[in-house]
Structure formats: C-alpha cells, structure tokens
Design a protein around this motif. Sequence first.
Motif, PDB file in Angstrom:
ATOM      1  N   TYR A 163     -12.756   3.892  -6.007  1.00  0.00           N
ATOM      2  CA  TYR A 163     -11.995   4.457  -4.878  1.00  0.00           C
ATOM      3  C   TYR A 163     -10.552   3.953  -4.815  1.00  0.00           C
ATOM      4  O   TYR A 163      -9.846   4.209  -3.838  1.00  0.00           O
ATOM      5  CB  TYR A 163     -12.710   4.125  -3.559  1.00  0.00           C
ATOM      6  N   GLN A 164     -10.143   3.237  -5.856  1.00  0.00           N
ATOM      7  CA  GLN A 164      -8.830   2.596  -5.830  1.00  0.00           C
ATOM      8  C   GLN A 164      -7.698   3.584  -5.570  1.00  0.00           C
ATOM      9  O   GLN A 164      -6.764   3.294  -4.821  1.00  0.00           O
ATOM     10  CB  GLN A 164      -8.594   1.870  -7.154  1.00  0.00           C
ATOM     11  N   ASN A 165      -7.767   4.757  -6.175  1.00  0.00           N
ATOM     12  CA  ASN A 165      -6.721   5.762  -6.005  1.00  0.00           C
ATOM     13  C   ASN A 165      -7.138   6.883  -5.053  1.00  0.00           C
ATOM     14  O   ASN A 165      -6.416   7.861  -4.899  1.00  0.00           O
ATOM     15  CB  ASN A 165      -6.344   6.353  -7.367  1.00  0.00           C
ATOM     16  N   THR A 210     -13.213  -0.653  -1.657  1.00  0.00           N
ATOM     17  CA  THR A 210     -12.068  -1.145  -2.424  1.00  0.00           C
ATOM     18  C   THR A 210     -12.386  -1.322  -3.903  1.00  0.00           C
ATOM     19  O   THR A 210     -11.587  -1.900  -4.636  1.00  0.00           O
ATOM     20  CB  THR A 210     -11.578  -2.494  -1.842  1.00  0.00           C
ATOM     21  N   THR A 227      -3.354  12.372  -2.876  1.00  0.00           N
ATOM     22  CA  THR A 227      -2.918  11.338  -1.949  1.00  0.00           C
ATOM     23  C   THR A 227      -4.115  10.557  -1.436  1.00  0.00           C
ATOM     24  O   THR A 227      -5.115  11.149  -1.025  1.00  0.00           O
ATOM     25  CB  THR A 227      -2.162  11.960  -0.753  1.00  0.00           C
ATOM     26  N   ALA A 228      -4.032   9.232  -1.483  1.00  0.00           N
ATOM     27  CA  ALA A 228      -5.143   8.404  -1.007  1.00  0.00           C
ATOM     28  C   ALA A 228      -5.388   8.655   0.480  1.00  0.00           C
ATOM     29  O   ALA A 228      -4.450   8.771   1.272  1.00  0.00           O
ATOM     30  CB  ALA A 228      -4.832   6.932  -1.262  1.00  0.00           C
ATOM     31  N   SER A 251      -6.317  -7.361   3.981  1.00  0.00           N
ATOM     32  CA  SER A 251      -7.420  -7.325   3.022  1.00  0.00           C
ATOM     33  C   SER A 251      -8.014  -8.703   2.740  1.00  0.00           C
ATOM     34  O   SER A 251      -9.103  -8.813   2.173  1.00  0.00           O
ATOM     35  CB  SER A 251      -6.950  -6.700   1.706  1.00  0.00           C
ATOM     36  N   THR A 287      -6.280   7.683   4.116  1.00  0.00           N
ATOM     37  CA  THR A 287      -6.281   6.517   4.996  1.00  0.00           C
ATOM     38  C   THR A 287      -7.656   6.388   5.641  1.00  0.00           C
ATOM     39  O   THR A 287      -8.166   7.335   6.247  1.00  0.00           O
ATOM     40  CB  THR A 287      -5.215   6.655   6.088  1.00  0.00           C
ATOM     41  N   GLN A 335      -7.210   4.555   0.910  1.00  0.00           N
ATOM     42  CA  GLN A 335      -6.258   3.516   1.288  1.00  0.00           C
ATOM     43  C   GLN A 335      -6.725   2.933   2.613  1.00  0.00           C
ATOM     44  O   GLN A 335      -6.720   3.617   3.633  1.00  0.00           O
ATOM     45  CB  GLN A 335      -4.843   4.081   1.446  1.00  0.00           C
TER      46      GLN A 335
END
Length: 331
Positions: free
Chosen positions: A113-115, A109, A3-4, A204, A6, A118
């Motif tokens: 670190y995309q996955n 971003t 899970t990304a 963003s 936060t 978040q």
Amino acid sequence: MSTAVTTHLVMGFLGTGKTTLLRHLLANKPEHERWAILVNEFGEVGIDGALLTEQGATIKEVPGGCLCCVSGLPFQIGLNALLHKAKPDRLFIEPSGLGHPSQILKTLTNEHYQNVLQLGATFCVVDPRQWANTRYQEHETYQDQLALADVLVLNKTDLSAPELVANLEAAIGKGLFAGQAPQQCVTVSQGQLDPAWLQAPHHSERKAASPQAHASNSPRPLVASPEPRLSRAQPWRRYSNLGQDHYSVGWRFLDEVCFDLHKVEHFCRSLNVTRLKAVLNTADGWWAFNKVDDQLSVYRIAPQKEGRLELIDLDPLPAQQLQKTLLATLD
C-alpha cells in the motif's frame, strides 16, 4: 490509482461514539470528494454500515472479530475491493471497539500500500466517564488505542461531569505517553468533530504499549463465508461470538419482518448490557436503536435490506431467553 488515498483510522472503545462522529463528518463532506469507510464490528451481525449508508459514502463491512486478527489476507481483500469500487479521495477505517490498532497500521503501511494509501491523522474517540474507570484504563486495547492516536476526541462531554473532562484534559496536557509525539486534543459532544481536524498531521513513530495483545487470538478464515440468505421460510437467523473478554449475540431479519416500535423500544431499554445496536423495520417505518450502558437513542433511518440487532456484554448472554422476548415484540 495515481494519487495515494488519504486514510484515517478512527479508534475508540465500545460505545464512545465512533459511528456518530463518522456520521457527522459525512454530513459535512465536501461535495466534490468521494469518501469510503471500512467498518469492522466485534459481533457477527454488522450494523454500523447500515447506520452510515445514507450519508453518501461507500461502505464495506467486516463483522465478526477485530481487524487486527484478520489483518492479513481477509483485511486486504476487503480493503482492496473497497478501493477498487469506490475510488475514494479519502478513506476511513473504523476498527471494532475491542480491536487492537497496531497491526492494522502495520498492514496499511506495508509495501503493498506504499503508493496507494497515505496515512492521515489517527483519531481515538474517548468518553471521559470510561477513562475515569480503572477497568478501562488498565485494558491493553484501550491503552493502545489512546497511544496510537494523533488526535484524542473527548466525546459525550455533555453527559460527563465537568471534573471528569477537566481531569482527562489535564492528563493529556501532561502527556499520557512519555517519549511519544505530543497528542492534540479536542472536546466535543454528540460526535460533532470539525472536519478541519482531518488536516492534523500523522506521527508514524507512535508505538503501542502492547503490540502483541491479540497475538494469541484464533485466526479468522482466509475468506469469509457468504451470509445465508433469509427467506419467508426462514425469516431470521441468530449469531454469537466471544473474545477480548466480551460476548455477543445478534440477529438478522428479513426486511418484511415487522416489529412493534413501542414494544421493541421497551425491550431495548429493559436490557442491562454493555452495548446494543439495531436497525429494525416497524409499522412506523425503519428505526435505529443505539444503547451504551443505560443511555438509549432511537431515530428514523432510511429503509434497509434487512433488520439487524446486536448485543455485547462482559457476561455470557442468555440467547434463547433473549430471543423469545425479542420475538414477542413483533407486530
């Protein structure tokens, strides 16, 4: 990591109260959540980590510069180590008060670190008294911290004249940065931000006014050298740094080095510097010292691995003279 995580950026110029805000959030952390904090400080002697360690989160420090100038490999090494060790549900990144945040957001971003991460709401802690000063308003880093924030946290309102707070709120209401997503604003004192604000949305598309402000800064080493060990033969060491129009001098002390509480408090009060932070052992236990301009707060903290003191100012600091006066406060 399935899970990304936060991730929140907590920005703000020197002395606005970022660490105090994080301490308050940590004190109200849901028991079932694991939190981690990546702390960056301008000076070579990291202190914010010590002020946060007793609050129930995993802390990683990156002292000696600003994350935007080390946002390549060194930043990612520290971030990856923290994520691996803490496996957090929520991550906070506190850049130096002199740190430009645009490149940090770019790193967070990127495809690596995309996955993994978040981005949640980004926060900028603002002292209305600073905002009223044109020296701050015209500072590129200060402008970009404001521009990239989803939530502007007006802190220290108990110390600010009501008209300063009202003027800043009115400016935010009119839109500080035309053409960008509207910013939310919350007014607090002593960093007491309601944790519900962590659910605010992240935009963003926000753009920095001066994204290349630190492009000319000298790069940091790819991998930082380990700090020299302190010993009874060498119970303290001094460090210095300069950049972004500021100078710093700091000291590390062996945990056995003991100060006279009243003498060292007098030393802290007597200094006319932009910023002072310290965690020191005294005959009356461990104490934290936190000074912004002429306001000094002193409070007890849990025992630390070593004592630390950091001074930051706009003018060069007389390190040798300061050291002599500081060592005279030993118990």
